[in-house]
Write an enzyme that holds these catalytic residues in place. Structure first.
Site, PDB file in Angstrom:
ATOM      1  N   GLN A  38       0.828  -1.203   0.000  1.00  0.00           N
ATOM      2  CA  GLN A  38       0.000   0.000   0.000  1.00  0.00           C
ATOM      3  C   GLN A  38       0.867   1.259   0.000  1.00  0.00           C
ATOM      4  O   GLN A  38       0.554   2.246  -0.676  1.00  0.00           O
ATOM      5  CB  GLN A  38      -0.925  -0.011   1.222  1.00  0.00           C
ATOM      6  CG  GLN A  38      -2.016  -1.073   1.154  1.00  0.00           C
ATOM      7  CD  GLN A  38      -2.772  -1.208   2.462  1.00  0.00           C
ATOM      8  OE1 GLN A  38      -2.176  -1.227   3.540  1.00  0.00           O
ATOM      9  NE2 GLN A  38      -4.097  -1.303   2.374  1.00  0.00           N
ATOM     10  N   SER A  85      35.796  12.830  18.906  1.00  0.00           N
ATOM     11  CA  SER A  85      35.477  11.472  19.343  1.00  0.00           C
ATOM     12  C   SER A  85      35.233  11.475  20.851  1.00  0.00           C
ATOM     13  O   SER A  85      35.266  12.525  21.503  1.00  0.00           O
ATOM     14  CB  SER A  85      36.614  10.518  18.976  1.00  0.00           C
ATOM     15  OG  SER A  85      37.827  10.968  19.545  1.00  0.00           O
ATOM     16  N   LYS A 123      25.231   3.748  23.153  1.00  0.00           N
ATOM     17  CA  LYS A 123      26.249   4.025  22.138  1.00  0.00           C
ATOM     18  C   LYS A 123      25.946   3.151  20.923  1.00  0.00           C
ATOM     19  O   LYS A 123      26.261   1.964  20.889  1.00  0.00           O
ATOM     20  CB  LYS A 123      27.645   3.741  22.686  1.00  0.00           C
ATOM     21  CG  LYS A 123      28.767   4.240  21.787  1.00  0.00           C
ATOM     22  CD  LYS A 123      30.123   4.061  22.471  1.00  0.00           C
ATOM     23  CE  LYS A 123      31.223   4.678  21.616  1.00  0.00           C
ATOM     24  NZ  LYS A 123      31.326   4.060  20.288  1.00  0.00           N
TER      25      LYS A 123
END
Length: 696
Positions: A38, A85, A123
């Site tokens: 659909q 980081s 994480k």
């Protein structure tokens, strides 16, 4: 009179809204209303209309998700804010030390009463990305790259269906960079590998590898077919958005239609963070994507600014990583177990396989929805993972390796232990046996009752519980307190004979074992009502909830008279928990259980709380939360804090919706700004003295 057919522009608008609605249901809410067929029909109709009427096509159209022109190469673009980081830890001891260092670094800058709040996030094991919106429009998407410069992946990111091309708000900020993780679910990888092998290609090994490769493809049409997704967990450049903390930022992100890392949790202390880690290590939730750790961030943006950054990582965030180990094996059988609250948990029985130095032959399948999501069938080849060398989990079925038509697993309709019909939680995922006399539930409840998390009864482990049940000595919690040394000492239980392989012999329980067990049981009598309530397997009632409830209803008589409304009015409790505890206490089974425990002299009370000093209730600031900021003329910081408390108030360190008013001195900064944004009343020092210092 028949209604006129919609114009092409009206139909395009209607289809666009429908497709956006279904995208959100599918990708963010995991609650689709229509089938894939659909959905494809709606998209095909929209594509056809836009081809016939190109002047009506829009850059924000859902058709742009299917992928545009191939790019010649990836262009490198500088990050406006470095994309750094995160430092990692690999043990709870390392995590605690890192968080303590972060808090210690803030000692000199915290105002009186101000604390460090943390936020926990999963994480996600994907590919880091930065998505830039300018005036609400998706303008640029970059990989992390080296943190200073990243690859332009805008052409592929525009195909990610859970990322809006235009933010869903009336007054978008001039610029907002959403930092997060681009990822793929395990079920989407399983389906992709089926298509990959059918086309003669090699299957992809894991979700991270395929995500990293896909996001850098030059042809966005391929990226569109692979159903990448995005979770926001942070920010880069912001211009024109007034937010002061991470939780507030995430709330705004979700409000504009961007998914955030699920279950982001505010934490009030390092101890609470460590408790969360310990719980997740044992009970890692059922997540459809790969997680390789937990991230802890300082919530306050002003505190983050104070902490600053290193050359490669911020000083206000730390990750607790657990190694992931996985192997491929065969699913030999699926059986169900009955838990202490009647929860029916399916367990995968596997061809034994070595993972991280241990042999794994079983893994939890969590619930019936997880089996359906995985499409797990007996005989399938499955990928099993152990996170942190602790938790075996079936993460994916290798559907492309299914060489025969395997039947779908049918979940039982009756309890495998007592034969009573099973029922599903209303609006939930768990299926339960509701028979309170179910022997399997009794066993699990007794095991938990004796555990360290329960009443901490030394010597009452699984084997001893099985022995007591087998000898018909225990049919309830109270029966444990009716045991005696002589009865236990004469019991015999089957043990493996040393040096004789699998040969079993009956061995006497013995007097020393009996004396130790009875001593442990006796010691547990005085644990108190809160400990007992959290040990007898009342749904939604753990140690913290039990302490909150017994702080107000400190003995059994008070608790039995408490209404659902009274219990729900306790801070942090609410209707669901209140209904559970009151329903248990006032039920025939619950009342009989507690009365039986009282009959064997188990302490069912807590120390009566001291009455508050009635004089303090008449003080002008009684029950109010007040924050003072800036330089005050008549008070030092300690003096204003003491004065607030002397007037019956609470001197808080940070502004929130619960703040009653702010006292603003000279050079008032971020706290004043936040108070004004929250609509908190602000008083000058003179107004405070005029209102409350009547003798000055």
């Amino acid at each position: 009179m028949a209604m006129a057919a919609p114009t092409p522009q009206e139909r395009i608008s209607e289809l666009t809204q429908q497709i956006r609605h279904h995208d959100r249901l599918y990708y963010q809410d995991a609650a689709p209303e229509i089938t894939d067929l659909q959905y494809d029909q709606l998209m095909a109709e929209l594509i056809d209309l836009e081809k016939k009427h190109p002047e009506l096509a829009d850059d924000d159209s859902p058709t742009q998700r299917v992928g545009g022109d191939v790019v010649e190469h990836l262009v490198q673009v500088p990050h406006q804010v470095p994309m750094l980081s995160i430092d990692n830890t690999y043990s709870r001891e390392e995590l605690k030390a890192a968080m303590q260092r972060i808090e210690k670094s803030l000692d000199g800058s915290l105002q009186d009463g101000e604390t460090v709040a943390w936020v926990m996030e999963y994480k996600i094991d994907g590919v880091a990305g930065s998505i830039r919106y300018e005036n609400g429009k998706l303008a640029l998407a970059l990989t992390r790259g080296n943190g200073v410069v990243g690859d332009d992946i805008t052409h592929n990111v525009r195909t990610i269906r859970d990322l809006p091309l235009t933010l869903q708000c009336d007054n978008p900020p001039n610029v907002v960079e959403l930092r997060g993780e681009i990822y793929m679910t395990e079920s989407d990888l399983a389906d992709l590998n089926v298509r990959q092998t059918e086309a003669g290609g090699e299957p992809f090994k894991n979700t991270r590898n395929v995500t990293a490769g896909t996001i850098r493809l030059l042809d966005p049409k391929i990226a569109a077919e692979r159903k990448l997704r995005f979770f926001c967990h942070g920010n880069g450049q912001i211009d024109g958005l007034d937010v002061h903390d991470h939780m507030g930022f995430l709330k705004w992100v979700q409000s504009v239609g961007v998914p955030c890392t699920p279950n982001a949790t505010p934490l009030r202390s390092i101890d609470e963070a460590l408790d969360t880690v310990a719980k997740l290590e044992v009970e890692m939730p059922d997540l459809p994507f790969e997680v390789d750790g937990i991230v802890f961030k300082v919530d306050s943006f002003s505190q983050r600014d104070e902490l600053g950054i290193r050359s490669k990582s911020p000083r206000w965030v730390i990750a607790y990583k657990f190694e992931r180990y996985e192997a491929t094996t065969r699913l030999e059988a699926i059986e169900v177990q009955v838990g202490k609250a009647g929860t029916i948990t399916p367990v995968a029985y596997l061809t034994p396989v070595d993972i991280a130095g241990t042999t794994v032959s079983r893994a939890s399948l969590h619930n019936v929805d997880e089996i359906e999501r995985l499409d797990a069938r007996v005989g399938d080849i499955v990928v099993v993972e152990k996170a942190g060398k602790i938790i075996p989990k079936v993460v994916r079925v290798e559907k492309h390796a299914r060489t025969e038509d395997l039947p779908q697993y049918e979940f039982p309709t009756d309890c495998p232990e007592c034969g009573e019909p099973l029922s599903r939680d209303e609006g939930g995922v768990y299926i339960r046996c509701t028979n309170p006399q179910c022997p399997a539930q009794l066993r699990q409840r007794l095991v938990y009752f004796g555990s360290r998390a329960g009443m901490d009864i030394d010597g009452l482990g699984e084997e001893v519980v099985d022995l007591l049940l087998q000898k018909n000595l225990v049919r309830s919690f109270a029966d444990l307190y009716r045991l005696d040394v002589d009865t236990l000492a004469d019991l015999t239980w089957p043990r493996q004979r040393k040096g004789k392989g699998d040969e079993m012999i009956d061995v006497q329980f013995g007097r020393k074992n009996a004396e130790n067990l009875i001593a442990g049981i006796e010691e547990s009598r005085t644990r108190g009502l809160a400990r007992l309530l959290s040990s007898i397997s009342i749904r939604h009632v753990g140690p913290r909830v039990a302490k909150l409830i017994t702080a107000k209803f400190w003995n059994l008589d008070l608790l039995k008279k408490a209404t659902t409304e009274e219990v729900a009015a306790i801070h942090e409790i609410g209707d669901r928990i209140a209904e559970s505890i009151v329903g248990f206490v006032q039920s025939e089974t619950g009342s009989a259980t507690l009365d039986d425990l009282a009959s064997v002299n188990v302490v069912l009370s807590e120390p009566e709380p001291q009455e508050p000093d009635p004089d303090t209730e008449e003080l002008p600031l009684a029950g109010k939360n007040i924050v003072a900021t800036g330089t005050l003329e008549h008070y030092t910081r300690d003096e204003i804090k003491a004065r607030i408390e002397a007037l019956g108030g609470r001197a808080a360190g940070s502004v929130s919706k619960k703040t009653d008013f702010l006292i603003a001195g000279a050079k008032a900064g971020s706290k004043l700004t936040k108070a004004e944004s929250l609509g908190v009343e602000v008083l000058t020092e003179a107004e405070f003295r005029e209102r409350y210092e009547t003798d000055s």
